[in-house]
Design an enzyme around this catalytic site. Structure first.
Site, PDB file in Angstrom:
ATOM      1  N   LYS A  27       3.096 -29.049  37.439  1.00 47.14           N
ATOM      2  CA  LYS A  27       2.015 -29.992  37.101  1.00 47.14           C
ATOM      3  C   LYS A  27       2.390 -31.448  37.330  1.00 47.14           C
ATOM      4  O   LYS A  27       1.532 -32.280  37.616  1.00 47.14           O
ATOM      5  CB  LYS A  27       1.517 -29.811  35.666  1.00 47.14           C
ATOM      6  N   GLU A  48      -2.764 -22.887  40.581  1.00 44.96           N
ATOM      7  CA  GLU A  48      -3.403 -22.307  39.388  1.00 44.96           C
ATOM      8  C   GLU A  48      -2.493 -22.363  38.161  1.00 44.96           C
ATOM      9  O   GLU A  48      -2.937 -22.641  37.046  1.00 44.96           O
ATOM     10  CB  GLU A  48      -3.791 -20.850  39.673  1.00 44.96           C
ATOM     11  N   GLY A  93      -0.883 -22.052  32.164  1.00 44.08           N
ATOM     12  CA  GLY A  93      -0.031 -20.877  32.415  1.00 44.08           C
ATOM     13  C   GLY A  93      -0.792 -19.776  33.129  1.00 44.08           C
ATOM     14  O   GLY A  93      -1.204 -19.927  34.279  1.00 44.08           O
ATOM     15  N   ILE A 145      -3.800 -18.617  32.465  1.00 49.40           N
ATOM     16  CA  ILE A 145      -5.274 -18.679  32.367  1.00 49.40           C
ATOM     17  C   ILE A 145      -5.877 -19.134  33.698  1.00 49.40           C
ATOM     18  O   ILE A 145      -5.455 -20.158  34.231  1.00 49.40           O
ATOM     19  CB  ILE A 145      -5.721 -19.704  31.291  1.00 49.40           C
ATOM     20  N   LYS A 166      -1.701 -32.271  32.613  1.00 55.65           N
ATOM     21  CA  LYS A 166      -2.658 -31.181  32.840  1.00 55.65           C
ATOM     22  C   LYS A 166      -4.110 -31.675  32.722  1.00 55.65           C
ATOM     23  O   LYS A 166      -4.958 -31.296  33.528  1.00 55.65           O
ATOM     24  CB  LYS A 166      -2.388 -30.043  31.845  1.00 55.65           C
TER      25      LYS A 166
HETATM   26  P1  NDP Z   1      13.465 -23.503  35.125  1.00 55.05           P
HETATM   27  O1  NDP Z   1      14.278 -24.714  34.825  1.00 55.05           O
HETATM   28  O2  NDP Z   1      13.627 -22.294  34.306  1.00 55.05           O
HETATM   29  O3  NDP Z   1      13.689 -23.076  36.659  1.00 55.05           O
HETATM   30  C1  NDP Z   1      13.809 -23.967  37.737  1.00 55.05           C
HETATM   31  C2  NDP Z   1      14.847 -23.415  38.679  1.00 55.05           C
HETATM   32  O4  NDP Z   1      14.834 -24.189  39.879  1.00 55.05           O
HETATM   33  C3  NDP Z   1      16.268 -23.501  38.086  1.00 55.05           C
HETATM   34  O5  NDP Z   1      16.988 -22.345  38.392  1.00 55.05           O
HETATM   35  C4  NDP Z   1      16.808 -24.728  38.797  1.00 55.05           C
HETATM   36  O6  NDP Z   1      18.216 -24.690  38.944  1.00 55.05           O
HETATM   37  C5  NDP Z   1      16.163 -24.618  40.143  1.00 55.05           C
HETATM   38  N1  NDP Z   1      16.106 -25.906  40.803  1.00 55.05           N
HETATM   39  C6  NDP Z   1      15.630 -27.064  40.325  1.00 55.05           C
HETATM   40  N2  NDP Z   1      15.740 -28.048  41.239  1.00 55.05           N
HETATM   41  C7  NDP Z   1      16.326 -27.494  42.321  1.00 55.05           C
HETATM   42  C8  NDP Z   1      16.735 -27.988  43.584  1.00 55.05           C
HETATM   43  N3  NDP Z   1      16.557 -29.261  43.910  1.00 55.05           N
HETATM   44  N4  NDP Z   1      17.307 -27.143  44.453  1.00 55.05           N
HETATM   45  C9  NDP Z   1      17.502 -25.849  44.135  1.00 55.05           C
HETATM   46  N5  NDP Z   1      17.146 -25.314  42.957  1.00 55.05           N
HETATM   47  C10 NDP Z   1      16.561 -26.131  42.054  1.00 55.05           C
HETATM   48  O7  NDP Z   1      11.935 -23.976  35.124  1.00 55.05           O
HETATM   49  P2  NDP Z   1      10.649 -23.063  34.922  1.00 55.05           P
HETATM   50  O8  NDP Z   1      10.759 -21.863  35.754  1.00 55.05           O
HETATM   51  O9  NDP Z   1      10.343 -22.942  33.489  1.00 55.05           O
HETATM   52  O10 NDP Z   1       9.508 -24.040  35.495  1.00 55.05           O
HETATM   53  C11 NDP Z   1       9.354 -24.254  36.873  1.00 55.05           C
HETATM   54  C12 NDP Z   1       8.098 -25.088  37.087  1.00 55.05           C
HETATM   55  O11 NDP Z   1       6.963 -24.365  36.574  1.00 55.05           O
HETATM   56  C13 NDP Z   1       8.085 -26.416  36.337  1.00 55.05           C
HETATM   57  O12 NDP Z   1       7.345 -27.339  37.086  1.00 55.05           O
HETATM   58  C14 NDP Z   1       7.346 -26.112  35.051  1.00 55.05           C
HETATM   59  O13 NDP Z   1       6.744 -27.234  34.482  1.00 55.05           O
HETATM   60  C15 NDP Z   1       6.307 -25.146  35.582  1.00 55.05           C
HETATM   61  N6  NDP Z   1       5.744 -24.233  34.586  1.00 55.05           N
HETATM   62  C16 NDP Z   1       6.563 -23.560  33.722  1.00 55.05           C
HETATM   63  C17 NDP Z   1       6.033 -22.678  32.812  1.00 55.05           C
HETATM   64  C18 NDP Z   1       6.861 -21.939  31.833  1.00 55.05           C
HETATM   65  O14 NDP Z   1       6.299 -21.275  30.960  1.00 55.05           O
HETATM   66  N7  NDP Z   1       8.196 -22.004  31.915  1.00 55.05           N
HETATM   67  C19 NDP Z   1       4.574 -22.436  32.760  1.00 55.05           C
HETATM   68  C20 NDP Z   1       3.822 -23.168  33.753  1.00 55.05           C
HETATM   69  C21 NDP Z   1       4.386 -24.033  34.613  1.00 55.05           C
HETATM   70  P3  NDP Z   1      19.134 -25.470  37.834  1.00 55.05           P
HETATM   71  O15 NDP Z   1      18.911 -24.744  36.559  1.00 55.05           O
HETATM   72  O16 NDP Z   1      20.515 -25.353  38.359  1.00 55.05           O
HETATM   73  O17 NDP Z   1      18.640 -26.868  37.790  1.00 55.05           O
HETATM   74  N1  HSE Z   2       6.036 -26.359  28.810  1.00 58.67           N
HETATM   75  C1  HSE Z   2       4.733 -25.926  29.170  1.00 58.67           C
HETATM   76  C2  HSE Z   2       4.007 -25.484  27.922  1.00 58.67           C
HETATM   77  C3  HSE Z   2       4.818 -24.791  30.149  1.00 58.67           C
HETATM   78  O1  HSE Z   2       4.666 -25.291  26.887  1.00 58.67           O
HETATM   79  O2  HSE Z   2       2.792 -25.366  27.946  1.00 58.67           O
HETATM   80  C4  HSE Z   2       3.482 -24.363  30.696  1.00 58.67           C
HETATM   81  O3  HSE Z   2       2.936 -25.353  31.508  1.00 58.67           O
END
Ligand code: NDP
Ligand code: HSE
Length: 411
Positions: free
Chosen positions: A100, A124, A129, A131, A200
């Protein structure tokens, strides 16, 4: 066969691979083609995880590979995500993202590139999340003029407020649990200070009103000032405290805000608990429509990401997203936004305090609780943000002996 690359193997990225593993056959049927994850990019190694066979640490082979038709960005943050996504789109690869921050900041530009290239930039999962809300705004509600969007848009804070209320747990303990469950942002300040919900509502407002709504312009307040005392007053008033993001169009002016709200129990958002989110959309033809589901977490979010991948695969050479103009929408100054507050005041002498309050706010009904002896609460009459703040400044002029313990907007 369509080959894709997933950038980021964290909560959401690993969820995307799990969804393909669980539902691969039906997903391929719906897409009309076999979808194969050819690369996963991450900084880290994952010893023992089957992902190791397709894991890369450099974006260049992905962008240079003509077989990759869809790039899935689930790393988070603005950079290098923006550079990677823009390059992928310019190279003719569709992009799906859950990020986002990226969409709120650069969505208009990235949508425009996708349109020019006749490919897709889909997001989406960036709001709510699991929805479906972006697709309905883009496809299903297009007969309407949307004039209001009000939502619980952050799962972490809704989870915290629910646990604080229902289990009396301290803020920090519940935040830690939300982090362990993968709900919170890498820097959870984005959740608890309201910035995530702000991005958002900026995305939803930009889509609904067709112009760039800058999230920096939206008044934003988080939940860090909410205490068990506030919860106790809310219970006494038969209300729920929720972090609510809203944007409203009134007489051709739009105002937007993210803040805790004391909701009446008959408000449709008052029954949304835990990690669930809900979004109430009001249109001039359809009336009220509500969207509800899990707003954060690995699999609900991955479900929305994979649905976008399917859409991208089904429309490899046809743009399906409407886009919003890069022209900035000027929001109404929050000074003029209509509002009502619940205010908790500490006092030394009760009857003097009531007189002082009523001289500025008119007749009030004071609320007192056994457990909070040297204070009372009251709800103001409706006014504007600016006028209420000016009255509070007068009340606190230094000689009143009153102390504002907290103030929360009321809906
Ligand atoms: P995480 O931190 O769990 O995962 C991100 C992954 O990407 C990590 O493994 C990280 O590695 C890797 N990463 C980050 N930057 C780089 C880079 N430059 N090169 C290579 N690898 C990289 O995040 P989430 O999965 O929770 O979230 C991902 C996205 O989705 C975010 O934008 C978040 O706001 C969005 N989102 C998350 C939700 C949730 O419920 N978690 C729900 C909806 C949206 P490292 O750990 O080493 O940095
Ligand atoms: N950190 C966010 C939340 C993840 O708690 O709603 C989903 O965008």
């Amino acid at each position: 066969m369509v080959q894709i690359a997933v950038l980021g193997y964290g909560t959401v990225g690993s969820g995307v691979l799990e969804v393909f593993k669980t539902n691969g056959d039906s997903i391929n049927k719906r897409a009309g083609k076999e979808i194969k994850v050819k690369y996963v990019l991450d900084r880290r190694e994952f010893p023992g995880d089957p992902v190791s066979s397709i894991l890369v640490h450099d974006i260049e082979p992905i962008l240079a590979d003509p077989e990759i038709q869809v790039v899935v960005e689930v790393m988070g943050g603005v950079e290098p995500a923006y550079t990677f996504v823009k390059r992928a789109l310019l190279d003719g690869k569709s992009v799906v993202t859950s990020n986002k921050e990226l969409v709120a900041k650069h969505g208009a530009e990235l949508l425009k590139i996708a349109k020019e290239k006749d490919i897709n930039f889909l997001f989406e999962a960036s709001v709510g999340g699991g929805i479906p809300i972006i697709r309905p705004l883009n496809q299903s509600l297009t007969a309407d003029e949307i004039y209001e969007i009000t939502g619980i848009l952050n799962g972490t804070t809704n989870f915290i407020l629910t646990k604080m209320k229902e289990e009396g747990l301290p803020f920090e303990t519940v935040l830690k649990e939300a982090q362990e469950k993968g709900y919170a942002e890498r820097n959870p300040e984005a959740d608890i200070e309201g910035h995530d919900a702000c991005r958002k509502i900026a995305i939803l407002s930009s889509l609904a009103f067709g112009m760039q709504v800058d999230y920096e312009d939206i008044y934003t307040e988080g939940i860090t000032a909410i205490s068990q005392a506030d919860m106790a007053y809310a219970a006494k008033m038969d209300r729920e405290i929720k972090l609510v993001a809203m944007s409203k169009k009134q007489d051709n002016e739009v105002w937007a805000r993210v803040s805790p709200l004391l909701l009446r129990m008959d408000h449709p958002l008052s029954t949304v608990h835990g990690v669930f989110n809900a979004i109430l959309v009001k249109g001039n033809v359809i009336g009220d429509v509500m969207f509800y589901g899990k707003g954060a977490g690995k699999l609900p979010t991955a479900s929305a990401v994979v649905a976008d991948i399917v859409d991208a695969v089904k429309h490899l050479e046809r743009n399906i997203m409407s886009f919003w103009s890069t022209k900035k929408m000027e929001l109404l100054d929050s000074y003029y936004a209509p509002t009502q507050y619940f205010i908790r005041l500490g006092y030394t002498d009760f009857s003097t305090a009531i007189k002082q309050v009523e001289s500025l706010f008119g007749n009030i009904h004071s609320i007192q609780l056994e457990d909070y002896k040297d204070e009372f609460g009251f709800i103001t009459h409706e006014s504007t943000e600016g006028e209420i703040q000016e009255k509070l400044d007068q009340l606190m002029d230094g000689s009143s002996g009153l102390e504002i313990r907290n103030k929360i907007r009321v809906e």
